[in-house]
Write an enzyme that holds these catalytic residues in place. Structure first.
Site, PDB file in Angstrom:
ATOM      1  N   GLU A  95      29.737 -18.110  16.792  1.00 50.00           N
ATOM      2  CA  GLU A  95      28.807 -17.612  17.803  1.00 50.00           C
ATOM      3  C   GLU A  95      27.904 -18.710  18.329  1.00 50.00           C
ATOM      4  O   GLU A  95      27.536 -19.627  17.609  1.00 50.00           O
ATOM      5  CB  GLU A  95      27.967 -16.467  17.219  1.00 50.00           C
ATOM      6  CG  GLU A  95      28.818 -15.216  17.020  1.00 50.00           C
ATOM      7  CD  GLU A  95      28.056 -14.039  16.459  1.00 50.00           C
ATOM      8  OE1 GLU A  95      28.277 -12.919  16.946  1.00 50.00           O
ATOM      9  OE2 GLU A  95      27.241 -14.220  15.547  1.00 50.00           O
ATOM     10  N   CYS A 108      21.943 -22.505  21.155  1.00 55.12           N
ATOM     11  CA  CYS A 108      21.993 -22.591  19.702  1.00 55.12           C
ATOM     12  C   CYS A 108      23.474 -22.582  19.308  1.00 55.12           C
ATOM     13  O   CYS A 108      24.209 -21.653  19.625  1.00 55.12           O
ATOM     14  CB  CYS A 108      21.244 -21.391  19.125  1.00 55.12           C
ATOM     15  SG  CYS A 108      21.306 -21.314  17.342  1.00 55.12           S
ATOM     16  N   CYS A 115      29.278 -19.807   6.392  1.00 49.70           N
ATOM     17  CA  CYS A 115      28.462 -20.825   5.745  1.00 49.70           C
ATOM     18  C   CYS A 115      28.578 -20.646   4.240  1.00 49.70           C
ATOM     19  O   CYS A 115      28.673 -19.532   3.743  1.00 49.70           O
ATOM     20  CB  CYS A 115      26.998 -20.662   6.156  1.00 49.70           C
ATOM     21  SG  CYS A 115      25.918 -21.975   5.526  1.00 49.70           S
ATOM     22  N   CYS A 119      22.207 -18.427   1.567  1.00 49.97           N
ATOM     23  CA  CYS A 119      20.773 -18.132   1.534  1.00 49.97           C
ATOM     24  C   CYS A 119      20.597 -16.614   1.540  1.00 49.97           C
ATOM     25  O   CYS A 119      21.258 -15.894   2.288  1.00 49.97           O
ATOM     26  CB  CYS A 119      20.049 -18.778   2.717  1.00 49.97           C
ATOM     27  SG  CYS A 119      20.184 -20.583   2.703  1.00 49.97           S
ATOM     28  N   CYS A 122      20.003 -14.514   4.912  1.00 52.33           N
ATOM     29  CA  CYS A 122      20.729 -14.909   6.128  1.00 52.33           C
ATOM     30  C   CYS A 122      22.064 -14.181   6.236  1.00 52.33           C
ATOM     31  O   CYS A 122      22.848 -14.164   5.285  1.00 52.33           O
ATOM     32  CB  CYS A 122      20.949 -16.424   6.099  1.00 52.33           C
ATOM     33  SG  CYS A 122      21.953 -17.035   7.462  1.00 52.33           S
ATOM     34  N   SER A 201      19.210 -28.549  12.445  1.00 51.25           N
ATOM     35  CA  SER A 201      18.481 -27.877  11.378  1.00 51.25           C
ATOM     36  C   SER A 201      19.326 -27.906  10.112  1.00 51.25           C
ATOM     37  O   SER A 201      20.508 -27.570  10.136  1.00 51.25           O
ATOM     38  CB  SER A 201      18.205 -26.429  11.797  1.00 51.25           C
ATOM     39  OG  SER A 201      17.524 -25.740  10.769  1.00 51.25           O
ATOM     40  N   HIS A 226      11.130 -22.613   3.591  1.00 50.58           N
ATOM     41  CA  HIS A 226      11.017 -21.209   3.165  1.00 50.58           C
ATOM     42  C   HIS A 226      10.234 -20.959   1.891  1.00 50.58           C
ATOM     43  O   HIS A 226       9.866 -19.812   1.612  1.00 50.58           O
ATOM     44  CB  HIS A 226      12.389 -20.532   3.053  1.00 50.58           C
ATOM     45  CG  HIS A 226      13.248 -20.697   4.261  1.00 50.58           C
ATOM     46  ND1 HIS A 226      12.772 -20.555   5.538  1.00 50.58           N
ATOM     47  CD2 HIS A 226      14.552 -21.027   4.390  1.00 50.58           C
ATOM     48  CE1 HIS A 226      13.741 -20.768   6.402  1.00 50.58           C
ATOM     49  NE2 HIS A 226      14.829 -21.066   5.734  1.00 50.58           N
ATOM     50  N   CYS A 350      17.680 -15.727  14.912  1.00 54.97           N
ATOM     51  CA  CYS A 350      17.896 -16.603  13.758  1.00 54.97           C
ATOM     52  C   CYS A 350      18.431 -15.808  12.576  1.00 54.97           C
ATOM     53  O   CYS A 350      17.868 -14.798  12.192  1.00 54.97           O
ATOM     54  CB  CYS A 350      16.583 -17.231  13.303  1.00 54.97           C
ATOM     55  SG  CYS A 350      15.810 -18.266  14.502  1.00 54.97           S
TER      56      CYS A 350
HETATM   57  N1  SAH Z   1      22.109 -24.181   7.819  1.00 59.00           N
HETATM   58  C1  SAH Z   1      21.078 -24.690   8.696  1.00 59.00           C
HETATM   59  C2  SAH Z   1      21.235 -24.151  10.079  1.00 59.00           C
HETATM   60  C3  SAH Z   1      20.940 -22.678  10.227  1.00 59.00           C
HETATM   61  S1  SAH Z   1      19.537 -22.613  11.201  1.00 59.00           S
HETATM   62  C4  SAH Z   1      19.728 -24.401   8.102  1.00 59.00           C
HETATM   63  O1  SAH Z   1      19.666 -23.749   7.072  1.00 59.00           O
HETATM   64  O2  SAH Z   1      18.720 -24.878   8.614  1.00 59.00           O
HETATM   65  C5  SAH Z   1      19.023 -21.045  11.131  1.00 59.00           C
HETATM   66  C6  SAH Z   1      17.535 -20.943  10.762  1.00 59.00           C
HETATM   67  O3  SAH Z   1      17.249 -19.532  10.715  1.00 59.00           O
HETATM   68  C7  SAH Z   1      17.276 -21.493   9.374  1.00 59.00           C
HETATM   69  O4  SAH Z   1      15.965 -21.979   9.287  1.00 59.00           O
HETATM   70  C8  SAH Z   1      17.438 -20.249   8.550  1.00 59.00           C
HETATM   71  O5  SAH Z   1      16.833 -20.377   7.307  1.00 59.00           O
HETATM   72  C9  SAH Z   1      16.787 -19.210   9.424  1.00 59.00           C
HETATM   73  N2  SAH Z   1      17.191 -17.849   9.100  1.00 59.00           N
HETATM   74  C10 SAH Z   1      18.281 -17.451   8.403  1.00 59.00           C
HETATM   75  N3  SAH Z   1      18.315 -16.119   8.303  1.00 59.00           N
HETATM   76  C11 SAH Z   1      17.241 -15.652   8.963  1.00 59.00           C
HETATM   77  C12 SAH Z   1      16.753 -14.350   9.246  1.00 59.00           C
HETATM   78  N4  SAH Z   1      17.412 -13.280   8.830  1.00 59.00           N
HETATM   79  N5  SAH Z   1      15.635 -14.237   9.956  1.00 59.00           N
HETATM   80  C13 SAH Z   1      14.999 -15.348  10.432  1.00 59.00           C
HETATM   81  N6  SAH Z   1      15.419 -16.593  10.226  1.00 59.00           N
HETATM   82  C14 SAH Z   1      16.528 -16.760   9.484  1.00 59.00           C
END
Ligand code: SAH
Length: 358
Positions: A95, A108, A115, A119, A122, A201, A226, A350
């Site tokens: 996406e 984006c 992935c 996390c 996510c 990121s 985080h 995000c």
């Molecule tokens: N793997 C990289 C790129 C992903 S960026 C990274 O971790 O940075 C996506 C951003 O959105 C990251 O900061 C991630 O932690 C955040 N993110 C993931 N799930 C989310 C959610 N449900 N709500 C808001 N932000 C989220």
């Protein structure tokens, strides 16, 4: 034959030139093709109207175009947010999200399908890892967005101005291809996007941060933190067990030392989990460690109210807790913004990208 043909967006200008030499075509034809791809945004040889028909035909036969198949586009925020779902060979989803603002337009981009970082909060993490994208497949997402931005019916709207590698996947787990996509899109002879208009990121892959610190193009770095302490961060971001907070901060410090560029720290706010006043204090103390000279703090905190993920019982922090957290950081003179969310209604915000897997 076609299976072994290169993918056009994986080829540099000089590789296209070499191919055209093999085809006994003059060098200016290669330059025409390159300009068609990256300045005119041609999606297929048929659109390259300045080429002879026979050459268009040969390109279509022998070179692969559109390694990502567009499955569907969803629009939200009154058309200003557009999410594309692509597939690789009819399977793994990818996406990309275009966000159009008054003065800029940002895409984006995903670097992997799925992935492996898992996390907790996510949606992509829950889907697991499917595959690494090629540089050309990352470039294709950007070109899709550039075409959409060009076609958007808003008067005086901007063309694509920013590329953020914040979609599905962990860019530094696919570093070489990711970097090749940056170099391609930056090329002044082609798409010509300034280095400062790129942001990557990372979840905190230390070798990737150190490598980026040594690259020639000054692209921006965002770090998904985080939590300020290892105990909580390891629960939310499992790779913290491999690269703990202190090592990540040390790597960021090296990046700011070498580049003098400001790093953004992303902090998803989860009610009662990581949004307490004590954590804001600990975060402020931690980020003081990124100062390269007294008083010069090359950091900025992006607070992201959590976007719900189906089946996940976490809750986004309430508005007042977000504001309190922000105020606590500001008391320590840490620059800090609350991210305005786009695309929540189409699961494009995000952490919501999962290719309709849920
Ligand atoms: N793997 C990289 C790129 C992903 S960026 C990274 O971790 O940075 C996506 C951003 O959105 C990251 O900061 C991630 O932690 C955040 N993110 C993931 N799930 C989310 C959610 N449900 N709500 C808001 N932000 C989220």
């Amino acid at each position: 034959m076609k299976d072994r043909a290169p993918a056009i967006h994986d080829m540099s200008a000089s590789e296209i030139e070499a191919l055209l030499r093999e085809w006994r075509q003059p060098a200016y034809r290669a330059r025409q093709i390159y300009r068609q791809l990256y300045a005119q945004l041609a999606a297929a040889p048929g659109e390259m109207s300045d080429l002879p028909a026979a050459l268009r035909e040969r390109l279509a036969q022998e070179v692969r175009f559109n390694e990502l198949e567009l499955d569907r586009v969803q629009t939200g925020d009154g058309g200003l947010t557009r999410k594309a779902l692509f597939r690789v060979n009819g399977g793994p989803p990818v996406e990309a999200v275009l966000m159009i603002y008054r003065d800029r337009a940002t895409v984006c981009v995903s670097t992997q399908s799925g992935c492996a970082m898992a996390c907790r909060f996510c949606a992509t993490g829950r889907m697991g890892f499917r595959l690494n994208l090629t540089a050309g497949q990352m470039v294709e997402q950007v070109l899709w967005a550039a075409r959409e931005a060009r076609a958007a019916p808003a008067p005086g709207k901007p063309l694509l101005t920013n590329v953020v590698y914040m979609g599905m996947g962990e860019p530094f787990n696919n570093y070489d291809r990711w970097w090749a996509s940056v170099e391609r899109l930056h090329d002044p002879e082609g798409f010509n996007l300034g280095a400062r208009n790129f942001t990557v990121s990372t979840v905190g892959i230390v070798p990737g941060i150190l490598r980026l610190a040594r690259e020639k193009l000054p692209v921006n770095l965002a770090l998904s933190l985080h939590a300020p302490d290892d105990e909580l961060r390891s629960q939310l971001v499992p790779v913290n067990r491999k690269y703990p907070v202190a090592e990540v901060i040390e790597a960021v410090r090296e990046y700011t030392d070498k580049t003098s560029r400001r790093v953004s720290f992303e902090y998803v706010l989860l009610q009662g989990v990581n949004d307490q006043p004590a954590r804001a204090q600990a975060l402020a103390r931690l980020l003081k460690g990124t100062a390269t000279r007294p008083g010069v703090r090359l950091c900025h905190v992006n607070l992201i109210p959590w976007n719900p993920v189906p089946g996940e019982p976490l809750k986004p922090s309430e508005r007042q807790r977000v504001l309190d957290f922000q105020a606590a950081l500001e008391r320590h003179r840490i620059a800090c913004t609350v991210r305005v969310q786009r695309g929540v209604d189409i699961a494009a915000a995000c952490g919501q990208l999962a290719g309709g897997v849920q």
